[in-house]
Design a protein around this motif. Structure first.
Motif, mmCIF file in Angstrom:
data_model
loop_
_atom_site.group_PDB
_atom_site.id
_atom_site.type_symbol
_atom_site.label_atom_id
_atom_site.label_comp_id
_atom_site.label_asym_id
_atom_site.label_seq_id
_atom_site.Cartn_x
_atom_site.Cartn_y
_atom_site.Cartn_z
ATOM 1 N N ARG A 5 0.840 -1.196 0.000
ATOM 2 C CA ARG A 5 0.000 0.000 0.000
ATOM 3 C C ARG A 5 0.884 1.258 0.000
ATOM 4 O O ARG A 5 1.799 1.383 0.811
ATOM 5 C CB ARG A 5 -0.906 0.036 1.231
ATOM 6 N N PHE A 6 0.598 2.148 -0.947
ATOM 7 C CA PHE A 6 1.253 3.465 -0.998
ATOM 8 C C PHE A 6 0.207 4.509 -0.637
ATOM 9 O O PHE A 6 -0.896 4.494 -1.196
ATOM 10 C CB PHE A 6 1.744 3.798 -2.415
ATOM 11 N N ASN A 27 -0.934 6.840 -4.821
ATOM 12 C CA ASN A 27 -1.768 6.041 -3.924
ATOM 13 C C ASN A 27 -2.079 4.730 -4.625
ATOM 14 O O ASN A 27 -2.537 4.737 -5.770
ATOM 15 C CB ASN A 27 -3.085 6.767 -3.620
ATOM 16 N N LEU A 28 -1.818 3.623 -3.938
ATOM 17 C CA LEU A 28 -2.220 2.335 -4.504
ATOM 18 C C LEU A 28 -2.308 1.298 -3.400
ATOM 19 O O LEU A 28 -1.706 1.445 -2.337
ATOM 20 C CB LEU A 28 -1.261 1.879 -5.613
ATOM 21 N N ALA A 29 -3.096 0.284 -3.661
ATOM 22 C CA ALA A 29 -3.207 -0.854 -2.749
ATOM 23 C C ALA A 29 -3.344 -2.100 -3.615
ATOM 24 O O ALA A 29 -4.250 -2.191 -4.437
ATOM 25 C CB ALA A 29 -4.425 -0.707 -1.835
ATOM 26 N N LEU A 30 -2.397 -3.029 -3.451
ATOM 27 C CA LEU A 30 -2.378 -4.235 -4.283
ATOM 28 C C LEU A 30 -2.434 -5.464 -3.383
ATOM 29 O O LEU A 30 -1.597 -5.610 -2.483
ATOM 30 C CB LEU A 30 -1.085 -4.282 -5.111
ATOM 31 N N THR A 31 -3.401 -6.328 -3.631
ATOM 32 C CA THR A 31 -3.495 -7.554 -2.832
ATOM 33 C C THR A 31 -2.729 -8.687 -3.503
ATOM 34 O O THR A 31 -2.410 -8.626 -4.698
ATOM 35 C CB THR A 31 -4.955 -7.970 -2.633
ATOM 36 N N GLY A 32 -2.437 -9.708 -2.716
ATOM 37 C CA GLY A 32 -1.693 -10.860 -3.216
ATOM 38 C C GLY A 32 -2.511 -11.682 -4.199
ATOM 39 O O GLY A 32 -3.700 -11.439 -4.414
ATOM 40 N N GLY A 33 -1.850 -12.653 -4.807
ATOM 41 C CA GLY A 33 -2.521 -13.530 -5.753
ATOM 42 C C GLY A 33 -2.637 -12.944 -7.136
ATOM 43 O O GLY A 33 -3.312 -13.516 -7.985
ATOM 44 N N PRO A 59 10.588 6.873 0.786
ATOM 45 C CA PRO A 59 9.848 8.049 0.299
ATOM 46 C C PRO A 59 10.323 9.344 0.966
ATOM 47 O O PRO A 59 10.797 9.321 2.096
ATOM 48 C CB PRO A 59 8.398 7.744 0.681
ATOM 49 N N THR A 60 10.180 10.448 0.241
ATOM 50 C CA THR A 60 10.423 11.768 0.838
ATOM 51 C C THR A 60 9.296 12.089 1.814
ATOM 52 O O THR A 60 9.520 12.603 2.903
ATOM 53 C CB THR A 60 10.503 12.839 -0.271
ATOM 54 N N SER A 61 8.057 11.759 1.402
ATOM 55 C CA SER A 61 6.920 11.853 2.321
ATOM 56 C C SER A 61 5.857 10.854 1.893
ATOM 57 O O SER A 61 5.925 10.290 0.801
ATOM 58 C CB SER A 61 6.355 13.279 2.346
ATOM 59 N N VAL A 64 4.851 3.931 2.664
ATOM 60 C CA VAL A 64 4.923 2.699 1.872
ATOM 61 C C VAL A 64 4.801 1.551 2.852
ATOM 62 O O VAL A 64 5.653 1.386 3.726
ATOM 63 C CB VAL A 64 6.260 2.602 1.110
ATOM 64 N N GLU A 65 3.706 0.796 2.733
ATOM 65 C CA GLU A 65 3.515 -0.360 3.608
ATOM 66 C C GLU A 65 3.611 -1.636 2.789
ATOM 67 O O GLU A 65 2.999 -1.743 1.726
ATOM 68 C CB GLU A 65 2.139 -0.311 4.274
#
Ligand code: ADP
Ligand code: ADP
Length: 228
Positions: A5-6, A27-33, A59-61, A64-65
């Motif tokens: 997740r960004f 901004n993004l969120a990507l799941t597995g699979g 990141p500068t700000s 990032v998870e």
């Protein structure tokens, strides 16, 4: 939890007076699979995006998870450990060690955890079978084709069973037919494990056929905020 997740990610580079926004609010969120490709013109920020996902850059700000953990808060030492266990990297030019056999190359990441190559021989051999190279385990890179070398590199990326695999132009040095085989393998790897995300930066026109989602970058931004 998404695999990656960004949130409002900005990455600036300062060159003297000039500030380059390599990422400008992603901004993004990507799941597995799934198997996700990142496309866009040169300079759009694709490599920066991949480096941030892999903990090679910070990141500068924004945050990032990866696997629910904010990697921007990790010390360099923890970040190196994070990369070893959570990320598998695949490169355009394979980055195999020429003096080692296929199985030894696959086992190399285990050395970084203070283990011996031979302790990983069983796992390495099993992974080479899975990528279709069960009859090449004792070959050195010079004795393998480009497609076979990339399969060795893919097996190496899997040896620590990481939840995220990042590939930078993995078919960039392969002919189209061989490249399609490599893309199919990467898709299989993503699809056979709902906890595994595969993200690839590519210019390969065959990529759209085999990926589940295409992220398009331009001037440090995604065309759409991606939730998938
Ligand atoms: P792409 O992979 O899409 O070609 P990059 O992520 O490599 O794009 O680069 C995005 C922008 O950031 C470009 O303008 C590039 O020149 C700049 N950039 C990337 N890395 C650096 C760096 N280490 N120092 C300064 N500028 C950089
Ligand atoms: P487990 O032993 O946990 O049930 P698997 O036997 O499915 O897992 O996979 C063992 C290893 O091989 C894992 O790292 C897995 O991600 C990897 N793997 C699974 N499918 C493929 C594939 N199609 N190609 C290459 N490696 C794969």
């Amino acid at each position: 939890t998404p695999a990656v997740r960004f949130t409002n990610v900005i990455r600036e580079y300062r060159l003297g007076e000039e500030v380059v926004h390599a990422l400008d609010g992603v901004n993004l969120a990507l799941t597995g699979g799934q198997f996700v490709s990142v496309i866009g013109p040169s300079g759009a920020g694709k490599s920066t995006l991949l480096h941030l996902m892999g903990g090679l850059d910070q990141p500068t700000s924004g945050s990032v998870e990866v696997g629910g953990r904010d990697i921007g808060t990790l010390t360099d030492e923890r970040l190196a450990e994070f990369r070893r266990h959570h990320i598998g990297f695949i490169f355009q030019f394979f980055n195999l060690l020429p003096t080692l056999t296929a199985w030894e190359n696959v086992a190399v990441p285990r050395l970084l955890d203070g283990r011996t190559l031979s302790s990983a021989q069983g796992d390495a051999t099993e992974l080479l079978r899975r990528v279709g190279l069960g009859d090449r385990i004792n070959h050195r890179p010079a004795e393998l084709s480009g497609g076979q070398m990339q399969r060795v590199a893919i097996a190496r990326a899997l040896i620590n069973d990481p939840p995220v695999i990042l590939a930078d132009e993995p078919t960039g040095n392969l002919d189209s037919k061989t490249g399609r085989g490599v893309l199919k393998l990467l898709a299989d790897i993503a699809h056979s494990d709902s906890d595994r995300l595969v993200v690839m930066v590519t210019h390969d026109s065959n990529a759209a056929d085999v990926t589940d989602h295409v992220l398009t970058m331009r001037d440090g931004r995604l065309d759409d905020n991606a939730e998938t």
